[in-house]
Design an enzyme around this catalytic site. Structure first.
Site, PDB file in Angstrom:
ATOM      1  CG  ASP A   1      -2.169  -0.935   0.942  1.00  0.00           C
ATOM      2  OD1 ASP A   1      -2.362  -1.375  -0.208  1.00  0.00           O
ATOM      3  OD2 ASP A   1      -2.910  -1.222   1.898  1.00  0.00           O
TER       4      ASP A   1
ATOM      5  CD  GLU B   1      17.837 -15.162   4.176  1.00  0.00           C
ATOM      6  OE1 GLU B   1      18.910 -14.577   4.317  1.00  0.00           O
ATOM      7  OE2 GLU B   1      16.746 -14.578   4.345  1.00  0.00           O
TER       8      GLU B   1
HETATM    9  O1  LIG Z   1      22.214 -14.045   4.274  1.00  0.00           O
HETATM   10  C1  LIG Z   1      22.569 -13.080   3.575  1.00  0.00           C
HETATM   11  O2  LIG Z   1      23.627 -13.021   2.939  1.00  0.00           O
HETATM   12  C2  LIG Z   1      21.659 -11.963   3.501  1.00  0.00           C
HETATM   13  O3  LIG Z   1      20.470 -12.097   3.596  1.00  0.00           O
HETATM   14  C3  LIG Z   1      22.258 -10.639   3.469  1.00  0.00           C
HETATM   15  C4  LIG Z   1      22.362 -10.134   4.852  1.00  0.00           C
HETATM   16  O4  LIG Z   1      21.072  -9.920   5.382  1.00  0.00           O
HETATM   17  C5  LIG Z   1      23.129  -8.868   4.974  1.00  0.00           C
HETATM   18  O5  LIG Z   1      23.154  -8.560   6.300  1.00  0.00           O
HETATM   19  C6  LIG Z   1      24.497  -8.913   4.496  1.00  0.00           C
HETATM   20  O6  LIG Z   1      25.271  -9.642   5.361  1.00  0.00           O
END
Ligand SMILES: O=C(O)C(=O)C[C@H](O)[C@@H](O)CO
Length: 254
Positions: free
Chosen positions: A67, A132
């Site tokens: 939004d 991740e």
């Molecule tokens: O895991 C990662 O790489 C990211 O997501 C980037 C980080 O969040 C960022 O803090 C860089 O280290």
């Protein structure tokens, strides 16, 4: 590059730098809805794409970001196809999703000045999910297969941590996992990006098929640049330590 300083002025400086995309971060940076809004307004009109990362994959928060007028979302910590499906549902209006309807009140629709916003909103939004963790790497093909996931983004810092390799983003096992995901994205016909502050690693990931890379951050540039000034002009303590109060050793480049 990352924009982590929560400053519209800094965001505008970065937007005019020639870089082609910026990631405004609210996962690890002191950003709330108001500062994200101010930064979106600051970069508007510059030839740059702004992505925004909310702190969490949450339906209500995603509605608020949309939004505000966020059009490119990066959702952190998406570990399964079900979590990716939840993110897709959050960005789509019923019957295709669960996004709440508030366009008359929202900048996204310019307060109902954009004709057909409700019908066309989905076309104006991109969704990138962050891979991740080891679990996400194992599920990457299923995550990529989710309709509505436009791209994936690899986070080597958290991935390394989940592999028991905290702080070792350059470890061969981490790089191999990233490259596995880049190949999976290529096979799925979807773009993949990655965070890589080491230039040689960023280039290697581009060679391995990454479509977009994050290669620096406003806060890191300021930290390292101010340290370089201090090193050049501030007398050093006799033991080789720094004479700058509060300064410590420079940690890893991530
Ligand atoms: O895991 C990662 O790489 C990211 O997501 C980037 C980080 O969040 C960022 O803090 C860089 O280290």
């Amino acid at each position: 590059m990352w924009v982590c300083s929560a400053s519209p002025l800094v965001a505008e400086i970065c937007a005019g730098s020639g870089l082609d995309w910026l990631l405004i971060d609210a996962e690890h940076s002191p950003n709330g809805l108001e500062s994200v809004l101010a930064q979106l307004q600051a970069v508007h009109g510059y030839p740059v794409q702004a992505l925004v990362r909310p702190p969490v994959n949450d339906t209500v928060l995603i509605k608020q970001y949309l939004d505000l007028g966020v059009q490119n979302l990066l959702i952190p910590m998406v570990n399964s196809a079900a979590e990716a499906e939840a993110a897709v549902a959050a960005i789509r209006y019923p019957p295709h999703g669960v996004r709440g309807v508030g366009s008359a009140l929202a900048r996204a629709a310019r307060w109902n000045r954009i004709p057909d916003y409700l019908a066309r909103a989905a076309e104006t939004i991109s969704l990138t999910v962050q891979i991740e963790s080891e679990a996400a790497v194992s599920a990457v093909e299923q995550i990529l297969a989710v309709d509505g996931v436009d791209a994936i983004f690899l986070g080597p810092s958290d991935l390394a941590a989940s592999m028991g390799l905290l702080g070792q983003q350059e470890h061969p096992k981490v790089r191999a996992a990233v490259e596995h995901c880049l190949a999976a994205a290529a096979a799925a016909g979807k773009p993949a990006g990655v965070n890589a502050f080491v230039a040689a690693t960023a280039k290697a990931y581009l060679d391995a098929g990454a479509s977009f890379v994050l290669v620096g951050a406003d806060v890191s540039l300021l930290a390292r640049g101010s340290e370089a000034l201090a090193a050049a002009f501030v007398p050093q303590a006799p033991d080789g330590g720094t004479a700058v109060p509060g300064a410590g050793p420079t940690p890893s480049s991530y």
